[in-house]
Design an enzyme around this catalytic site. Sequence first.
Site, PDB file in Angstrom:
ATOM      1  N   ASP A   2     -45.439  65.551  44.498  1.00  0.00           N
ATOM      2  CA  ASP A   2     -46.794  65.364  43.433  1.00  0.00           C
ATOM      3  C   ASP A   2     -47.200  63.597  44.268  1.00  0.00           C
ATOM      4  OD1 ASP A   2     -49.009  66.760  43.137  1.00  0.00           O
ATOM      5  OD2 ASP A   2     -48.284  67.226  41.308  1.00  0.00           O
ATOM      6  N   HIS A  19     -51.138  61.775  52.515  1.00  0.00           N
ATOM      7  CA  HIS A  19     -50.157  62.873  52.684  1.00  0.00           C
ATOM      8  C   HIS A  19     -49.490  61.793  53.803  1.00  0.00           C
ATOM      9  CE1 HIS A  19     -51.238  65.922  50.818  1.00  0.00           C
ATOM     10  NE2 HIS A  19     -52.917  65.861  50.945  1.00  0.00           N
ATOM     11  N   LEU A 113     -25.849  68.299  54.541  1.00  0.00           N
ATOM     12  CA  LEU A 113     -27.361  68.781  53.354  1.00  0.00           C
ATOM     13  C   LEU A 113     -28.159  69.525  54.396  1.00  0.00           C
ATOM     14  CD1 LEU A 113     -28.810  67.734  51.536  1.00  0.00           C
ATOM     15  CD2 LEU A 113     -29.854  66.597  52.860  1.00  0.00           C
TER      16      LEU A 113
HETATM   17  C1  FPP Z   1     -48.763  66.487  47.029  1.00  0.00           C
HETATM   18  O1  FPP Z   1     -49.841  65.641  46.737  1.00  0.00           O
HETATM   19  C2  FPP Z   1     -48.270  66.898  47.923  1.00  0.00           C
HETATM   20  C3  FPP Z   1     -48.546  67.922  48.660  1.00  0.00           C
HETATM   21  C4  FPP Z   1     -49.205  69.002  48.747  1.00  0.00           C
HETATM   22  C5  FPP Z   1     -47.777  68.306  49.909  1.00  0.00           C
HETATM   23  C6  FPP Z   1     -47.820  66.983  51.356  1.00  0.00           C
HETATM   24  C7  FPP Z   1     -46.265  66.673  51.196  1.00  0.00           C
HETATM   25  C8  FPP Z   1     -46.245  65.777  51.950  1.00  0.00           C
HETATM   26  C9  FPP Z   1     -46.691  65.681  52.906  1.00  0.00           C
HETATM   27  C10 FPP Z   1     -44.518  65.152  51.886  1.00  0.00           C
HETATM   28  C11 FPP Z   1     -43.370  65.436  53.602  1.00  0.00           C
HETATM   29  C12 FPP Z   1     -43.362  66.299  52.954  1.00  0.00           C
HETATM   30  C13 FPP Z   1     -42.056  66.658  54.332  1.00  0.00           C
HETATM   31  C14 FPP Z   1     -41.195  67.772  54.430  1.00  0.00           C
HETATM   32  C15 FPP Z   1     -42.062  66.005  55.481  1.00  0.00           C
HETATM   33  P1  FPP Z   1     -51.030  65.892  46.308  1.00  0.00           P
HETATM   34  O2  FPP Z   1     -52.122  66.372  47.749  1.00  0.00           O
HETATM   35  O3  FPP Z   1     -50.947  67.001  45.123  1.00  0.00           O
HETATM   36  O4  FPP Z   1     -52.088  64.490  45.101  1.00  0.00           O
HETATM   37  P2  FPP Z   1     -51.922  64.639  43.795  1.00  0.00           P
HETATM   38  O5  FPP Z   1     -51.292  64.930  42.722  1.00  0.00           O
HETATM   39  O6  FPP Z   1     -52.375  63.430  44.118  1.00  0.00           O
HETATM   40  O7  FPP Z   1     -53.663  65.011  44.617  1.00  0.00           O
END
Ligand code: FPP
Length: 222
Positions: A2, A19, A113
């Site tokens: 998050d 992201h 892992l």
């Molecule tokens: C939350 O931040 C994250 C996500 C919705 C997912 C995206 C995650 C990644 C791109 C990380 C990479 C992962 C892998 C496995 C390659 P948010 O958008 O909810 O942030 P906020 O809570 O600040 O709005």
Amino acid sequence: MDGNGRWATRRGLPRVAGHHEGVKSARSIVRAASALGLRYLTLYAFSTENWSRPADEVSMLMSLLERSVNAELPELMARNARLRVLGRTHGLPAGVRRGVEHVVHETRNNTGLNVLMAFNYGARDELIDAFRSLARQIVAGELKPEDISEKKISEALYTADIPDPDLLIRTSGEMRISNFLLWQIAYTELWVTPTLWPDFRPADLYRAVAEFQGRTRRFGKV
Ligand code: FPP
């Protein structure tokens, strides 16, 4: 994972920049988990609720996750790490699903892992899928209702052969579970940090693991 959106907004950047930065954190945490000798690392990458975000953020996240996973294939192989997906993969765009399934297939015999990517994942959906599968076994005469046990339910989940998590790390200070592994985390230790995911570093993971090692787990006993 998050806090990507907040990380970007605080810098006056579009949410997608958060992201992209979040992918860098994920890469360094996979390396650190592998170096620590952890057996399982589950990353909550996309929830079933995330579909209700703006369409351009959703399609960007889909292609980013697929590209990131594919770009990591050589390193996953070099580290003997295995990728698995938890979630309704049939609900993903066909190209994204094929890309991710390719990496799952290539890494299937690796014994280090296990990186579990929760992708199009929701714990209540997982339970619905499990109950449907148990109901089908009952209708087929393969299972009696009185034989439904914790073990049978665990075996019907996406995590069938995977142990329950020891530790759940939640970034960006949120004090809730958000539909994550609801059945599996019954006795999981929680660790919440205000750090946003793009700022989360291996040192944060080491701190969480060290604190976990200092806790006494009673599993409801004394
Ligand atoms: C939350 O931040 C994250 C996500 C919705 C997912 C995206 C995650 C990644 C791109 C990380 C990479 C992962 C892998 C496995 C390659 P948010 O958008 O909810 O942030 P906020 O809570 O600040 O709005």
